[in-house]
Design a protein around this motif. Structure first.
Motif, short mmCIF file in Angstrom:
data_model
loop_
_atom_site.label_atom_id
_atom_site.label_comp_id
_atom_site.label_asym_id
_atom_site.label_seq_id
_atom_site.Cartn_x
_atom_site.Cartn_y
_atom_site.Cartn_z
N ASN A 247 7.67 21.63 7.93
CA ASN A 247 7.43 20.27 7.43
C ASN A 247 8.50 19.89 6.41
O ASN A 247 8.75 20.64 5.47
CB ASN A 247 6.06 20.19 6.74
N VAL A 248 9.12 18.73 6.60
CA VAL A 248 10.14 18.26 5.67
C VAL A 248 9.74 16.87 5.17
O VAL A 248 9.58 15.96 5.98
CB VAL A 248 11.54 18.18 6.34
N ALA A 249 9.56 16.74 3.87
CA ALA A 249 9.20 15.44 3.29
C ALA A 249 10.42 14.88 2.56
O ALA A 249 11.02 15.56 1.73
CB ALA A 249 8.04 15.60 2.32
N PHE A 250 10.76 13.64 2.84
CA PHE A 250 11.95 13.03 2.27
C PHE A 250 11.58 12.19 1.06
O PHE A 250 10.70 11.32 1.14
CB PHE A 250 12.65 12.16 3.32
N LEU A 251 12.24 12.46 -0.04
CA LEU A 251 12.06 11.63 -1.23
C LEU A 251 12.57 10.24 -0.90
O LEU A 251 13.61 10.09 -0.26
CB LEU A 251 12.89 12.20 -2.39
N GLY A 252 11.84 9.22 -1.36
CA GLY A 252 12.28 7.85 -1.15
C GLY A 252 12.01 7.32 0.24
O GLY A 252 12.58 6.30 0.63
N ALA A 253 11.14 7.99 1.02
CA ALA A 253 10.96 7.60 2.41
C ALA A 253 9.57 7.06 2.72
O ALA A 253 9.29 6.74 3.86
CB ALA A 253 11.25 8.79 3.33
N SER A 254 8.69 6.99 1.73
CA SER A 254 7.35 6.48 2.02
C SER A 254 7.41 4.96 2.17
O SER A 254 8.36 4.32 1.70
CB SER A 254 6.39 6.84 0.89
N PRO A 255 6.40 4.35 2.82
CA PRO A 255 6.36 2.89 2.91
C PRO A 255 6.44 2.23 1.53
O PRO A 255 7.11 1.22 1.37
CB PRO A 255 5.02 2.63 3.59
N ASN A 256 5.79 2.81 0.52
CA ASN A 256 5.90 2.26 -0.85
C ASN A 256 7.34 2.32 -1.34
O ASN A 256 7.85 1.39 -1.95
CB ASN A 256 5.02 3.05 -1.83
N TYR B 263 6.01 11.50 10.51
CA TYR B 263 6.23 10.23 11.22
C TYR B 263 5.51 10.20 12.56
O TYR B 263 5.58 9.20 13.28
CB TYR B 263 7.73 9.93 11.35
N LEU B 264 4.80 11.29 12.84
CA LEU B 264 3.91 11.27 14.00
C LEU B 264 2.58 10.62 13.61
O LEU B 264 1.71 10.39 14.43
CB LEU B 264 3.65 12.71 14.48
N TYR C 233 9.35 15.80 10.39
CA TYR C 233 9.85 14.93 9.31
C TYR C 233 8.77 13.97 8.85
O TYR C 233 8.02 13.42 9.67
CB TYR C 233 11.07 14.14 9.79
N GLY C 234 8.72 13.74 7.55
CA GLY C 234 7.70 12.82 7.05
C GLY C 234 7.96 12.40 5.62
O GLY C 234 9.08 12.54 5.11
N TYR C 235 6.92 11.89 5.00
CA TYR C 235 7.04 11.38 3.64
C TYR C 235 5.80 11.78 2.86
O TYR C 235 4.82 12.27 3.42
CB TYR C 235 7.21 9.86 3.64
N PHE C 236 5.87 11.55 1.56
CA PHE C 236 4.79 11.92 0.66
C PHE C 236 4.26 10.67 0.00
O PHE C 236 5.04 9.89 -0.56
CB PHE C 236 5.34 12.88 -0.40
N GLN C 237 2.96 10.45 0.10
CA GLN C 237 2.39 9.26 -0.53
C GLN C 237 0.96 9.55 -0.94
O GLN C 237 0.22 10.16 -0.19
CB GLN C 237 2.43 8.06 0.44
N ASP C 238 0.58 9.09 -2.14
CA ASP C 238 -0.79 9.29 -2.64
C ASP C 238 -1.21 10.75 -2.55
O ASP C 238 -2.34 11.05 -2.17
CB ASP C 238 -1.79 8.42 -1.83
N GLY C 239 -0.29 11.64 -2.87
CA GLY C 239 -0.64 13.05 -2.92
C GLY C 239 -0.74 13.73 -1.57
O GLY C 239 -1.22 14.87 -1.48
#
Lengths: 131, 581
Positions: free
Chosen positions: B247-256, B179-180, B168-174
């Motif tokens: 790999n799963v990236a969650f919309l709305g989950a980045s620190p930004n 979360y590891l 699980y993770g997030y998408f930021q700056d491309g």
């Protein structure tokens, strides 16, 4: 909207390689755009922001004093009443026991250092006298 | 007994997006009714809530105490309704569960992002979740024990549904960050131990790591090692059900995003743009952290058509369960770019090979969203995509990958290889292969040295990325334009306005379409608030077969082009049959 009725800006800063950087700056409309932040920096220091040092932050600022002055400039540029600044450590303390978004901003306000935009305050006083 | 239909709000809490089923958010007595509400034959993603099943240290609840822990019943009910349950075992903290899903007893240190901020995520009900670090040895030990118990339970209950590992993770700056990608104090302590082991082979008076670059590479290696530890644990215990990590990236989950979410200023256009960027990476987007009120209009269509109907079936294609219900054979990826060093630390000057050489910029302009960037290469003859041009960076080629590349070439695959940092032994082997097999090669210079080799339908182009990287953008663009013309890439160029998004999918043909070599569906979306136009020039080998029902849009065909008008929030899909040129 509550806490952001006065358009409070929140800024979180870090210390990296002997300088301070803002890593997040946001208000009620979300993250502030990089163009405004860069332009304010350039006007403040009369130089373009060197982006290669720490590309994910606004800076560098050599001291907390410079960081605070930039924060005040930002308030003036965006006509915000105040800016609340927190270090990364203070931010982590502030949100550690927060579990809903309503309390999130309140907690940042309580733990952070608030810098008021006295120009806006002054205008309000004059408005009250002359209206 | 008549069952009450669930309210829309309840539905969104239990099914927050893309048929993810959060089983702990409702009573187990209502599972059947709720799963029946979504129709039949759906691929249901069931993320396993580790903390829910944790009773006390070393003991686990699988329907012994809480009925909501009865995964066997859940599996039976889902299959009875014709669904395809896909279990997701967490390999990282989960952003949709408090504590990241780590049981309270072992949750000690919070995970932090690369800037040192605690990871916090916001769910659709505006609850804030803090995530705990997986670098804690206690967490790993507890995880190991849990997965072992889970495997025994699955075996005892004869649950044969596939289990995937959720990274699980997030998408930021491309970029995708799992979360590891945790830089907590615990990470630094564990990393220091890792360095001290590595340092045993370094002379005592020498500084190690020797440079920031080396340190970043070691961080990357250490994080990958930790990931492998969690993956290996699942693979060993859950062997008969195990399908591998995803790999799963969650919309709305980045620190930004967290700050946009707490100020309620996140918007659908940003989510839409992020979704399309995610689609060019080897990740599955998920919208389960976004409230239903934000997932309306074009964004909802994009999530349904691109994620639910295309990316998820393509990724969750299981060896255990076969799914022939989907109309699509997958997203169209004309180029597959491999770059193993694709996780970059903030502030790092390192760049991907495909950024340095200008290929990524060229593809964004000329083949938008029709490529994929992968940070690993798992050769599997069943999953090789011969319709895609494979692009490799020389620094990533070892003996095993070299053999797979040659096999791919011999089977008619097309390859681009950057020879910068290519191991000299591998380089010699490639040259020997060309000579021994009398393969036609042509060498030339166009902004850098190029060698072109053909073997039947197979093509391999070697170029010197070190030299190309020093050129200006326009020269790089010129280079890629010329080079790609030699690779028989069949593509329809599109003229479109600034906020238009589109997505190509490969579609299975039906009996009326057997004359075409390939059928593709083009989905066009206008997430902006103003009217926009799209032009598609009709080139010889593309034939418009049909158009789907337009939503706030229309199209006309002229002699050599199709003109599409999209109102705000408009969308349309067009099917094309393709012949070889």
């Amino acid at each position: 909207m509550g806490i952001n009725d006065n358009n409070t800006i929140f800024g979180i800063y870090t210390y990296h390689k002997l300088a301070y950087y803002f890593i997040h700056l946001f208000n009620e409309d979300g993250q502030l755009d990089n163009e405004t932040l860069d332009a304010t920096y350039s006007n403040f220091f009369s130089i373009s922001r060197p982006s290669k040092i720490y590309s994910h932050g606004i800076g560098p600022f050599n001291s907390i004093g410079d960081l605070q002055k930039y924060s005040f400039n930002l308030c003036q540029t965006l006509k915000s009443q105040e800016i609340v600044i927190l270090s990364v450590e203070k931010y982590n303390q502030a949100v550690d026991n927060v579990f809903n978004s309503e309390k999130f901003l309140q907690s940042l306000l309580e733990q952070g250092e608030t810098i008021h935009n006295i120009d806006i305050g002054k205008n309000n006083i004059w408005n009250r006298i002359f209206t | 007994m008549q069952k009450k239909s669930i309210t829309a709000k309840d539905f969104d809490i239990i099914f927050p997006g893309e048929n993810w089923f959060l089983y702990w958010k409702t009573s187990s007595t209502l599972w059947e009714a709720k799963l029946a509400e979504i129709g039949r034959g759906k691929r249901i993603i069931i993320p396993i809530n580790w903390a829910l099943h944790h009773a006390e240290l070393g003991k686990y609840d699988f329907a012994t105490k809480k009925p909501e822990t009865d995964l066997a019943k859940l599996n039976r009910v889902a299959i009875k309704l014709g669904h395809l349950p896909q279990f997701l075992c967490p390999l990282t903290p989960a952003p949709f569960i408090q504590n990241g899903g780590v049981p309270h007893e072992v949750a000690t240190t919070k995970a932090t992002d690369p800037n040192g901020l605690m990871y916090t995520t916001v769910d659709p009900e505006n609850s804030i979740f803090h995530l705990y670090s997986f670098f804690d040895p206690k967490v790993y030990k507890s995880f190991q024990s849990f997965v072992s118990a889970l495997a025994k339970y699955f075996e005892a209950e004869k649950i044969s549904s596939p289990v995937w590992g959720g990274v699980y993770g997030y998408f930021q700056d491309g970029q995708f960050y799992s979360y590891l990608h945790d830089r907590s104090k615990l990470f630094h302590t564990s990393f220091a131990r890792f360095i001290s082991i590595k340092k045993k082979n370094i002379p005592i008076d020498e500084t190690f790591p020797r440079s920031q670059e080396e340190e970043l590479a070691l961080i990357h290696e250490f994080t990958a090692t930790m990931q492998e530890l969690y993956v290996g644990t699942c693979q060993e215990s859950l062997s008969s059900n195990w399908e591998g990590p995803i790999n799963v990236a969650f919309l709305g989950a980045s620190p930004n995003d967290t700050f946009n979410r707490v100020t309620r200023s996140d918007n659908t256009i940003d989510h839409s743009r992020t979704l399309f960027d995610m689609a060019t990476r080897d990740i599955i987007p998920s919208s389960i952290l976004i409230s239903a009120s934000h997932k309306t209009g074009v964004l909802k269509l994009e999530l349904d058509e691109i994620v639910s109907n295309t990316l998820i079936p393509a990724a969750f294609h299981s060896s255990v369960s076969d799914d022939d219900n989907t109309e699509y054979s997958g997203p169209l990826k004309l180029f597959t770019l491999f770059d193993f060093a694709s996780i970059l630390e903030p502030g790092s000057d390192a760049k991907l090979t495909w950024i340095k050489t200008g290929l990524l910029e060229h593809l964004k302009k000329e083949y938008p969203w029709s490529y994929i960037l992968k940070n690993s290469y798992q050769n599997d003859s069943n999953t090789e995509d011969y319709s895609s041009v494979y692009c490799f960076s020389g620094k990533d080629i070892n003996e095993k990958i070299y053999k797979n590349i040659i096999k791919f070439l011999m089977n008619g695959g097309r390859i681009i290889l950057d020879t910068a940092e290519l191991d000299s032994n591998i380089k010699r082997k490639i040259e020997s292969f060309f000579i021994e097999n009398s393969i036609n090669t042509t060498s030339l210079f166009f902004h850098c040295d190029i060698k072109h080799a053909s073997l039947g339908d197979g093509k391999m182009i070697l170029f010197d990325g070190a030299v190309l990287s020093t050129k200006q953008s326009d020269k790089k663009n010129e280079f890629w334009t010329k080079l790609i013309t030699t690779l028989s890439v069949i593509h329809l160029p599109i003229k479109y306005g600034p906020d238009i998004c589109f997505f190509w999918r490969k579609r299975f043909d039906n009996t009326n379409e057997l004359n075409y070599e390939e059928v593709r569906k083009l989905n066009l979306y206008n997430p902006s608030s103003y009217k926009q136009y799209v032009q598609l020039p009709m080139i010889n080998n593309f034939v418009l077969i049909k158009a789907g029902t337009p939503k706030y849009s229309s199209f006309t065909t002229a002699r050599n082009e199709i003109n599409v008008e999209l109102l705000p929030g408009g969308s349309i899909d067009l099917d094309f049959g393709i012949y070889s040129p």
